[in-house]
Design an enzyme around this catalytic site. Structure first.
Site, short mmCIF file in Angstrom:
data_model
loop_
_atom_site.label_atom_id
_atom_site.label_comp_id
_atom_site.label_asym_id
_atom_site.label_seq_id
_atom_site.Cartn_x
_atom_site.Cartn_y
_atom_site.Cartn_z
N LYS A 13 0.82 -1.21 0.00
CA LYS A 13 0.00 0.00 0.00
C LYS A 13 0.85 1.26 0.00
CE LYS A 13 -2.30 -0.47 3.81
NZ LYS A 13 -1.98 -1.70 4.48
N ARG A 87 -9.80 1.60 9.00
CA ARG A 87 -9.42 0.21 9.26
C ARG A 87 -10.50 -0.53 10.02
NH1 ARG A 87 -3.42 0.71 8.87
NH2 ARG A 87 -2.53 -1.34 9.17
N ARG A 126 11.07 -6.73 5.06
CA ARG A 126 11.00 -5.32 5.46
C ARG A 126 11.55 -5.14 6.88
NH1 ARG A 126 5.24 -2.40 5.20
NH2 ARG A 126 4.85 -3.41 7.18
N ARG A 132 11.49 -1.89 11.75
CA ARG A 132 10.26 -1.38 12.35
C ARG A 132 9.90 -2.23 13.56
NH1 ARG A 132 5.31 -0.07 8.38
NH2 ARG A 132 4.21 -1.30 9.92
N ARG A 143 -1.25 -8.78 13.15
CA ARG A 143 -1.75 -7.74 12.23
C ARG A 143 -2.54 -8.35 11.08
NH1 ARG A 143 3.76 -5.73 11.52
NH2 ARG A 143 3.14 -4.41 9.79
P1 ADP Z 1 0.81 -2.04 8.03
O1 ADP Z 1 -0.28 -1.75 7.03
O2 ADP Z 1 1.99 -2.69 7.41
O3 ADP Z 1 0.30 -2.76 9.25
P2 ADP Z 1 0.79 0.73 8.90
O4 ADP Z 1 1.98 1.63 8.91
O5 ADP Z 1 -0.34 1.09 8.02
O6 ADP Z 1 1.40 -0.69 8.55
O7 ADP Z 1 0.22 0.58 10.40
C1 ADP Z 1 1.03 0.21 11.49
C2 ADP Z 1 0.20 0.10 12.77
O8 ADP Z 1 -0.39 1.37 13.10
C3 ADP Z 1 -0.99 -0.86 12.70
O9 ADP Z 1 -0.64 -2.19 12.97
C4 ADP Z 1 -1.91 -0.29 13.79
O10 ADP Z 1 -1.51 -0.66 15.07
C5 ADP Z 1 -1.69 1.21 13.66
N1 ADP Z 1 -2.69 1.85 12.76
C6 ADP Z 1 -2.46 2.37 11.53
N2 ADP Z 1 -3.58 2.87 10.98
C7 ADP Z 1 -4.57 2.65 11.88
C8 ADP Z 1 -5.97 2.94 11.93
N3 ADP Z 1 -6.60 3.52 10.89
N4 ADP Z 1 -6.67 2.57 13.04
C9 ADP Z 1 -6.07 1.98 14.08
N5 ADP Z 1 -4.76 1.69 14.11
C10 ADP Z 1 -4.00 2.01 13.05
#
Ligand code: ADP
Length: 190
Positions: A13, A87, A126, A132, A143
């Protein structure tokens, strides 16, 4: 144009959003990045870290607060790309309400599809490159599960609005982007 990217962690993404944001000349709003940067900010940061470090979602009200504040900036008026947001169904409904209030809506939802074993191997790679904190074997599983139970239902929600484009994310980043670009262009013209 307002575009939402939905895809499991590791689907690519972030990479595709960056390209599409450049192409459309609109801001790229990654809630993951916003939350990671909020992580170091006092009490709210501690709260956020408790969730993201174990692969759980941050609370809806915290995320909504951060997103709404970002949307107030003038650069989002012509549109933006939402990466990793909404989400949950609660976030999707609150976003619709917020946009309707300003006379807007989500015009396209890109549903980026990648097979489970490919996702895991991409994320482990990654983890080595970016270091990370949430890319460990346990949090990766958490996740993925959170995605299937809490985020995948959004595809029905947006499906009912007729805005979903399903994208095969198992191809090269270039091929995926070409596909996304042509579908977004078609939606823009239509
Ligand atoms: P990935 O899609 O690889 O999990 P992101 O950088 O999008 O990585 O998100 C990392 C973390 O941030 C998620 O696992 C979650 O804990 C938190 N997060 C991100 N976006 C949201 C959201 N819209 N609502 C709740 N938690 C979020």
């Amino acid at each position: 144009m307002r575009i939402v990217f939905i895809g499991p962690p590791g689907a690519g993404k972030g990479t595709q959003c960056k390209r599409l944001a450049e192409y459309l000349k609109v801001p790229h709003l990654s809630t993951g990045e916003m939350l990671r940067s909020a992580r170091s900010e006092g009490e709210l940061g501690c709260l956020v870290a408790r969730y993201i470090d174990v692969g759980q979602l941050a609370p809806d009200d915290v995320v909504m607060q951060i997103v709404k504040k970002r949307l107030e900036a003038g650069d989002c008026r012509a549109g933006c790309l939402f990466d990793g947001f909404p989400r949950t169904l609660v976030q999707a409904r609150l976003l619709d309400e917020h946009l309707a209030h300003c006379g807007g809506r989500v015009e396209v939802v890109l549903d980026l599809r990648v097979k489970q074993d490919e996702l895991v191997s991409r994320m482990l790679k990654r983890a080595q490159l970016e270091n990370r904190a949430d890319d460990t074997a346990e949090t990766i599983q958490a996740r993925l599960e959170v995605f299937h139970t809490q985020t995948a239902p959004l595809l029905d929600y947006y499906g009912a609005q007729g805005v979903v484009e399903r994208i095969d994310g198992m191809r090269s980043p270039e091929a995926v982007f070409e596909d996304i670009r042509s579908r977004v262009d078609r939606r823009r013209e239509g």
